[in-house]
Write a protein that holds these residues in place. Structure first.
Motif, PDB file in Angstrom:
ATOM      1  N   THR A   1       0.924  -1.149   0.023  1.00 29.07           N
ATOM      2  CA  THR A   1      -0.110  -0.037  -0.086  1.00 29.07           C
ATOM      3  C   THR A   1       0.948   1.364  -0.018  1.00 29.07           C
ATOM      4  O   THR A   1       0.736   2.322  -0.784  1.00 29.07           O
ATOM      5  CB  THR A   1      -0.885   0.096   1.141  1.00 29.07           C
ATOM      6  N   ILE A   2       1.675   1.349   0.846  1.00 29.78           N
ATOM      7  CA  ILE A   2       2.844   2.504   0.827  1.00 29.78           C
ATOM      8  C   ILE A   2       3.350   2.548  -0.400  1.00 29.78           C
ATOM      9  O   ILE A   2       3.536   3.756  -0.923  1.00 29.78           O
ATOM     10  CB  ILE A   2       3.897   2.181   2.152  1.00 29.78           C
ATOM     11  N   GLY A   3       3.804   1.465  -1.133  1.00 27.66           N
ATOM     12  CA  GLY A   3       4.726   1.946  -2.284  1.00 27.66           C
ATOM     13  C   GLY A   3       3.716   2.199  -3.337  1.00 27.66           C
ATOM     14  O   GLY A   3       4.164   3.024  -4.103  1.00 27.66           O
ATOM     15  N   LEU A   4       2.492   1.479  -3.389  1.00 26.90           N
ATOM     16  CA  LEU A   4       1.448   2.006  -4.382  1.00 26.90           C
ATOM     17  C   LEU A   4       1.209   3.560  -4.529  1.00 26.90           C
ATOM     18  O   LEU A   4       0.923   4.326  -5.224  1.00 26.90           O
ATOM     19  CB  LEU A   4       0.371   1.084  -4.433  1.00 26.90           C
TER      20      LEU A   4
ATOM     21  N   LEU B   1       3.034   5.831  -3.159  1.00 34.07           N
ATOM     22  CA  LEU B   1       4.094   6.629  -3.486  1.00 34.07           C
ATOM     23  C   LEU B   1       4.472   6.796  -5.011  1.00 34.07           C
ATOM     24  O   LEU B   1       5.013   7.846  -5.424  1.00 34.07           O
ATOM     25  CB  LEU B   1       5.394   6.167  -2.852  1.00 34.07           C
ATOM     26  N   VAL B   2       3.779   6.025  -5.685  1.00 30.14           N
ATOM     27  CA  VAL B   2       3.887   6.062  -7.076  1.00 30.14           C
ATOM     28  C   VAL B   2       2.967   7.184  -7.448  1.00 30.14           C
ATOM     29  O   VAL B   2       1.737   7.327  -7.575  1.00 30.14           O
ATOM     30  CB  VAL B   2       3.390   4.905  -7.805  1.00 30.14           C
ATOM     31  N   PRO B   3       3.497   8.272  -8.315  1.00 33.55           N
ATOM     32  CA  PRO B   3       2.889   9.329  -8.893  1.00 33.55           C
ATOM     33  C   PRO B   3       1.929   8.951 -10.020  1.00 33.55           C
ATOM     34  O   PRO B   3       2.138   9.779 -11.266  1.00 33.55           O
ATOM     35  CB  PRO B   3       4.037  10.297  -9.151  1.00 33.55           C
ATOM     36  N   HIS B   4       0.977   8.185  -9.792  1.00 36.10           N
ATOM     37  CA  HIS B   4      -0.157   8.033 -10.951  1.00 36.10           C
ATOM     38  C   HIS B   4      -1.408   7.476 -10.479  1.00 36.10           C
ATOM     39  O   HIS B   4      -1.045   7.077  -9.511  1.00 36.10           O
ATOM     40  CB  HIS B   4       0.729   6.890 -11.982  1.00 36.10           C
ATOM     41  N   HIS B   5      -2.498   8.023 -10.992  1.00 39.38           N
ATOM     42  CA  HIS B   5      -3.615   7.885 -10.466  1.00 39.38           C
ATOM     43  C   HIS B   5      -4.100   6.173 -10.447  1.00 39.38           C
ATOM     44  O   HIS B   5      -4.828   5.888  -9.441  1.00 39.38           O
ATOM     45  CB  HIS B   5      -4.688   8.649 -11.123  1.00 39.38           C
ATOM     46  N   ILE B   6      -3.775   5.716 -11.255  1.00 37.89           N
ATOM     47  CA  ILE B   6      -3.812   4.114 -11.269  1.00 37.89           C
ATOM     48  C   ILE B   6      -3.256   3.604 -10.043  1.00 37.89           C
ATOM     49  O   ILE B   6      -3.822   2.492  -9.480  1.00 37.89           O
ATOM     50  CB  ILE B   6      -3.408   3.483 -12.710  1.00 37.89           C
ATOM     51  N   ALA B   7      -2.045   3.838  -9.903  1.00 40.48           N
ATOM     52  CA  ALA B   7      -1.283   3.184  -8.742  1.00 40.48           C
ATOM     53  C   ALA B   7      -1.912   3.649  -7.269  1.00 40.48           C
ATOM     54  O   ALA B   7      -2.038   3.020  -6.515  1.00 40.48           O
ATOM     55  CB  ALA B   7      -0.007   3.796  -8.590  1.00 40.48           C
TER      56      ALA B   7
ATOM     57  N   LYS C   1      -5.255   4.233  -7.015  1.00 42.45           N
ATOM     58  CA  LYS C   1      -6.412   3.566  -6.776  1.00 42.45           C
ATOM     59  C   LYS C   1      -6.204   2.110  -6.361  1.00 42.45           C
ATOM     60  O   LYS C   1      -6.679   1.625  -5.301  1.00 42.45           O
ATOM     61  CB  LYS C   1      -7.335   3.412  -8.049  1.00 42.45           C
ATOM     62  N   ALA C   2      -4.939   1.476  -6.737  1.00 49.37           N
ATOM     63  CA  ALA C   2      -4.668   0.270  -6.411  1.00 49.37           C
ATOM     64  C   ALA C   2      -4.364   0.253  -5.073  1.00 49.37           C
ATOM     65  O   ALA C   2      -4.597  -0.605  -4.177  1.00 49.37           O
ATOM     66  CB  ALA C   2      -3.404  -0.179  -7.262  1.00 49.37           C
ATOM     67  N   GLY C   3      -3.596   1.296  -4.578  1.00 46.50           N
ATOM     68  CA  GLY C   3      -3.181   1.367  -3.133  1.00 46.50           C
ATOM     69  C   GLY C   3      -4.256   1.551  -2.262  1.00 46.50           C
ATOM     70  O   GLY C   3      -4.464   0.979  -1.151  1.00 46.50           O
ATOM     71  N   ALA C   4      -5.317   2.418  -2.609  1.00 42.87           N
ATOM     72  CA  ALA C   4      -6.758   2.595  -1.820  1.00 42.87           C
ATOM     73  C   ALA C   4      -7.274   1.240  -1.714  1.00 42.87           C
ATOM     74  O   ALA C   4      -7.768   1.284  -0.730  1.00 42.87           O
ATOM     75  CB  ALA C   4      -7.404   3.687  -2.705  1.00 42.87           C
ATOM     76  N   LEU C   5      -7.369   0.505  -2.820  1.00 42.00           N
ATOM     77  CA  LEU C   5      -7.990  -0.805  -2.714  1.00 42.00           C
ATOM     78  C   LEU C   5      -7.326  -1.766  -1.756  1.00 42.00           C
ATOM     79  O   LEU C   5      -7.901  -2.480  -1.088  1.00 42.00           O
ATOM     80  CB  LEU C   5      -8.210  -1.399  -4.305  1.00 42.00           C
ATOM     81  N   THR C   6      -6.062  -1.689  -1.854  1.00 37.78           N
ATOM     82  CA  THR C   6      -5.420  -2.438  -0.781  1.00 37.78           C
ATOM     83  C   THR C   6      -5.545  -2.399   0.352  1.00 37.78           C
ATOM     84  O   THR C   6      -5.857  -2.877   1.600  1.00 37.78           O
ATOM     85  CB  THR C   6      -3.765  -2.396  -0.973  1.00 37.78           C
ATOM     86  N   LEU C   7      -5.535  -0.921   0.739  1.00 38.30           N
ATOM     87  CA  LEU C   7      -5.955  -0.479   1.949  1.00 38.30           C
ATOM     88  C   LEU C   7      -7.369  -0.548   2.541  1.00 38.30           C
ATOM     89  O   LEU C   7      -7.532  -0.866   3.873  1.00 38.30           O
ATOM     90  CB  LEU C   7      -5.549   1.195   2.210  1.00 38.30           C
ATOM     91  N   LEU C   8      -8.206  -0.628   1.556  1.00 35.54           N
ATOM     92  CA  LEU C   8      -9.563  -1.057   1.857  1.00 35.54           C
ATOM     93  C   LEU C   8      -9.539  -2.615   2.301  1.00 35.54           C
ATOM     94  O   LEU C   8     -10.256  -2.761   3.252  1.00 35.54           O
ATOM     95  CB  LEU C   8     -10.581  -0.788   0.807  1.00 35.54           C
TER      96      LEU C   8
END
Length: 334
Positions: free
Chosen positions: A129-132, A134-140, A142-149
């Motif tokens: 989640t942290i890594g995603l 930190l990636v400066p792209h909205h797809i990453a 959203k992926a980080g947000a879904l992992t956090l969810l």
């Protein structure tokens, strides 16, 4: 009359800044006392009822006074400078969330100091989640947000929905991150206001329903009660927290509230130490966003009513209704 208009908001600001330290503390972080539910007739004491009516009146008056302060020169200049920072709000939330999770996971917890990570898989997902984020792209993002969810759902299955309502603002944060670069983007920050405000209200009720936990903190941490009896102090402190949450939901004084509550959190850090930093770092990030954003994007509920009298009545009655509803629901399921 003109002097009164100038002094009234300043007095409210000073009063909030001097709010007792315990106001914004999650009591379960700092006490090992077993929660003991207070009898409902003791919760609805004469002091409680008096404070409820007083708070409802003050909130109603605020709806009449605050709009007039928008014409003050220094307020306009302040708004203009802060509005120029709005383009950074989503970046602050995104990278602030990554930093908050980093602080938590390095201390073996997730979302709150008492929620210890039990499985290695959760640790791995937290780092992903942290890594995603930190990636400066909205797809990453959203992926980080879904992992956090997914992590939030996992922790909820471990501790229960009722327990995790204290940290419901994380759901709002996830919603903002998922809504970025979509047609729902404008709904993100209003959802954040709503989620954070409701979380503050929910945590405040805990101090009324389980006062023994708060009393233990007052005694063991030597919390100043400013001359009030500890029991009365806890009731008043919880009211301050509930009012702050309610103000965020109805859209009153949001920038000032963000500044004041941030100062309170800094004060509590000096009293409770690193545990406070772990637990409230994410809330600090959210409050910074509130300070920057104001309510320009938010159509607060009071705007449904056009006249000042209608707005006063709405806030007065709605506050009492929301207060009663929260207490009944919390008491029923606690």
């Amino acid at each position: 009359m003109k002097k009164f208009r100038l002094l009234f908001p300043i007095l409210i600001l000073i009063g909030l800044i001097m709010t007792p330290f315990i106001t914004e503390a999650h009591v379960k972080w700092f006490t090992e006392v077993a929660p003991k539910k207070e009898a409902i007739e003791n919760i609805l004491s004469p002091l409680f009822m008096s404070l409820a009516l007083a708070a409802a009146i003050v909130l109603g008056v605020l709806t009449l006074i605050i709009p007039k302060t928008a014409d003050w020169k220094f307020i306009r200049e302040w708004d203009s400078k802060l509005s120029g920072l709005r383009k950074y709000s989503r970046f602050i939330l995104k990278y602030g969330t990554a930093a908050a999770i980093l602080i938590q996971v390095t201390n073996g917890t997730l979302f709150a100091p008492e929620l210890h990570i039990q499985h290695d898989a959760a640790v791995i997902l937290a780092w992903i989640t942290i890594g995603l984020l930190l990636v400066p792209h909205h797809i990453a993002t959203k992926a980080g947000a879904l992992t956090l969810l997914g992590l939030f759902i996992y922790i909820t299955t471990q501790h229960g929905v009722f327990y995790m309502l204290d940290y419901g603002f994380y759901v709002a944060i996830i919603g903002v991150l998922l809504a970025g670069n979509t047609r729902f983007e404008n709904m993100g920050f209003p959802f954040l206001y709503l989620g954070t405000g409701l979380s503050l209200c929910w945590v405040a009720v805990e101090k009324w329903v389980f006062p023994s936990m708060s009393l233990d903190i007052v005694v063991n941490h030597h919390v100043p009660t400013f001359g009030f009896a500890p029991g009365a102090f806890i009731v008043m402190a919880a009211f301050i927290e509930f009012v702050v949450g309610y103000l965020l939901v109805v859209g009153i004084l949001n920038r000032v509230l963000g500044m004041v509550v941030t100062l309170i959190f800094v004060s509590t850090t000096m009293l409770f130490g690193f545990t406070e930093i772990i637990g409230h770092f994410m809330v600090h990030i959210v409050l910074i966003i509130f300070i920057i954003e104001g309510v320009s994007f938010y159509n607060p509920p009071i705007k449904m009513h056009k006249t000042k009298v209608d707005q006063f009545i709405f806030v007065f009655l709605n506050f009492l209704f929301v207060l009663g509803t929260f207490i009944l629901i919390y008491y029923r399921f606690a």
